[in-house]
Design an enzyme around this catalytic site. Structure first.
Site, PDB file in Angstrom:
ATOM      1  N   HIS A   1       0.894  -1.110   0.055  1.00 19.34           N
ATOM      2  CA  HIS A   1       0.061  -0.074  -0.100  1.00 19.34           C
ATOM      3  C   HIS A   1       0.895   1.308  -0.045  1.00 19.34           C
ATOM      4  O   HIS A   1       0.291   2.292  -0.407  1.00 19.34           O
ATOM      5  CB  HIS A   1      -0.995  -0.083   1.073  1.00 19.34           C
ATOM      6  CG  HIS A   1      -0.114   0.070   2.556  1.00 19.34           C
ATOM      7  ND1 HIS A   1       0.010  -1.353   3.104  1.00 19.34           N
ATOM      8  CD2 HIS A   1       0.059   1.132   3.546  1.00 19.34           C
ATOM      9  CE1 HIS A   1       0.543  -0.945   4.505  1.00 19.34           C
ATOM     10  NE2 HIS A   1       0.508   0.538   4.344  1.00 19.34           N
TER      11      HIS A   1
ATOM     12  N   ASP B   1       0.274  -7.707   0.372  1.00 19.73           N
ATOM     13  CA  ASP B   1       0.692  -6.144   0.672  1.00 19.73           C
ATOM     14  C   ASP B   1       2.122  -6.072   0.687  1.00 19.73           C
ATOM     15  O   ASP B   1       2.898  -6.054   1.856  1.00 19.73           O
ATOM     16  CB  ASP B   1       0.034  -5.755   2.013  1.00 19.73           C
ATOM     17  CG  ASP B   1       0.042  -4.490   2.295  1.00 19.73           C
ATOM     18  OD1 ASP B   1       0.650  -3.605   1.339  1.00 19.73           O
ATOM     19  OD2 ASP B   1      -0.303  -4.020   3.297  1.00 19.73           O
TER      20      ASP B   1
ATOM     21  N   GLY C   1       2.947   4.829  10.056  1.00 16.11           N
ATOM     22  CA  GLY C   1       4.192   5.218   9.732  1.00 16.11           C
ATOM     23  C   GLY C   1       5.129   4.084   9.860  1.00 16.11           C
ATOM     24  O   GLY C   1       6.458   3.959   9.320  1.00 16.11           O
TER      25      GLY C   1
END
Length: 439
Positions: free
Chosen positions: A214, A244, A324
């Site tokens: 992503h 992912d 983050g």
């Protein structure tokens, strides 16, 4: 040709949170961390296993048991492998016990559990839900975050009930499942911030790194600083869908990208190879927002329904993470690359669930190798590996029982950390960086 060398911390995990030297150093393998049983145990008695020995044992037994194999997990306190056996074959139980594992008769076969997961994928693909097979309880563990309510909750309950008694159970999470994309100060692209996972070498010999998919779809170029000059370009990215993960190659082909993970405070850990995760395994996560944290693998081949779409084939853990930290490294004490941070619920104050992309499947998909690819051994890049066969991997016991911070466990349990089957003395979600100081 000039050789550009990425600074050590930025080349591995830029902007890592501060962790004391003593805290980071505890990750280095202990003198007896890789020792297996003496080999003198009586035949048929459970063996005390090292990480390598446990993995080898389950990898051997899984295929041999065929349909009778119903998953396995590691008893960290006893350092034994528990192998679930379905059906009523005494011969299979004897075979498992004679191999040095502990045979555990269970009701649900692996085929039935996978079929149940397929039914959930058909009838309960609801944003805010996730599920994975839990070998400790021989059930499919379904987790619903705080957004699942009303008709969505009724739909989920109905789907689980349709599976029959004892096949699946639901737990509630106080958080919200989402990719951990924002915040932090590691790598930057398109206004997004993520963490670098592991440095790799591509099939054509180019240096690069893995991060979350992503992150890779958020922008095609990434830099070391906000609005800085790009250092890498995305070559492949998968999200949502079957994983992912993203491969980013360094724009300068002469970049020296060491195969290490930054532990903070100038400490690093060499990463020699990739390996599959195991339920019950001790793992460590490094991310640009929250730094170094630890926990355990709680499920494999997990399906997560993010608001952006469904992602399959993930590792489920109780290791905390925050925005983050996406793309950051999940690894073992002895330096095996395990996963890339995807997303989850909660934070490093209250705990929660966090999901990771397996490194082995990411490497296979992009055709890359950890580091320079010359570390030797199996990089775990073969297609079609049965994740269930990796569930017997050992976790290094040193430092796990002492000094575990209890703060945040209650909140972690409210966030859905199911205690069933964890009688082996495994510490739950809510661990913080202080855990390492007490080990």
């Amino acid at each position: 040709m000039s050789h550009r060398r990425i600074p050590k911390r930025k080349a591995v995990l830029a902007g890592a949170g501060a962790v004391g030297v003593a805290a980071a150093a505890i990750l280095l393998p202990h003198a007896n961390a890789s020792q297996s049983g003496s080999g003198s145990e009586p035949k048929g008695e459970p063996r005390t296993l090292s990480a390598a020995a446990a993995q080898d044992l389950v990898s051997q037994l899984g295929p041999e048991l065929g349909e009778a194999y119903a998953g396995a997990y590691y008893d960290a306190q006893k350092q034994q492998v528990i192998v679930n056996v379905s059906g009523d074959s005494n011969e299979v139980i004897v075979q498992v016990n004679e191999a040095g594992a502990v045979a555990r008769p269970v009701e649900n076969s692996m085929g039935e559990l996978k079929s149940a997961a397929d039914t959930l994928a058909r009838d309960a693909t609801i944003p805010g839900t996730a599920w994975a097979v839990d070998p400790r309880t021989n059930q499919v563990l379904v987790t619903a975050d705080r957004t699942v309510a009303g008709d969505s909750w009724n739909q989920l309950e109905s789907a689980v009930k349709s599976l029959g008694s004892g096949m699946a159970r639901i737990q509630k999470s106080a958080g919200e499942f989402k990719p951990f994309l924002e915040g932090g100060d590691a790598i930057f692209g398109g206004g997004s911030r993520c963490s670098l996972g592991f440095n790799v070498t591509t099939g054509d010999g180019q240096p690069g790194f893995l991060t979350a998919g992503h992150c890779g779809v958020a922008d095609d170029q990434w830099s070391e600083d906000p609005n800085g000059a790009p250092i890498g370009t995305v070559q492949e990215a998968t999200f949502p869908g079957e994983g992912d993960f993203a491969l980013v190659t360094y724009d300068d082909p002469a970049t020296e990208a060491p195969s290490t993970v930054d532990l903070g405070n100038g400490e690093t850990l060499d990463i020699a190879a990739a390996d599959d995760a195991a339920v019950g395994q001790e793992v460590f996560r490094m991310g640009s927002t929250t730094g170094l944290n630890s926990g355990q693998v709680t499920g494999l081949d997990a399906t997560v329904n993010y608001p952006e779409g469904t992602v399959t084939g993930l590792i489920q853990t109780n290791v905390c993470a925050e925005p983050g930290d996406s793309g950051g490294a999940l690894f073992t004490r002895d330096g095996s690359a395990i996963g890339l941070t995807s997303g989850g619920s909660g934070d490093c104050t209250s705990g929660g669930e966090t999901f990771f992309q397996p490194v082995t499947t990411a490497l296979a998909a992009v055709g890359a190798q950890i580091g320079a690819g010359d570390a030797g051994g199996d990089q775990g890049q073969g297609e079609g590996q049965d994740q269930g066969q990796g569930e017997g991997q050992d976790q290094d016991e040193a430092g796990q029982e002492d000094g575990q911070d209890e703060a945040g466990q209650e909140a972690g349990q409210e966030a859905g950390q199911d205690q069933a089957g964890q009688e082996d003395g495994q510490d739950q979600a809510g661990q913080d960086q202080g855990d390492f100081d007490g080990n």
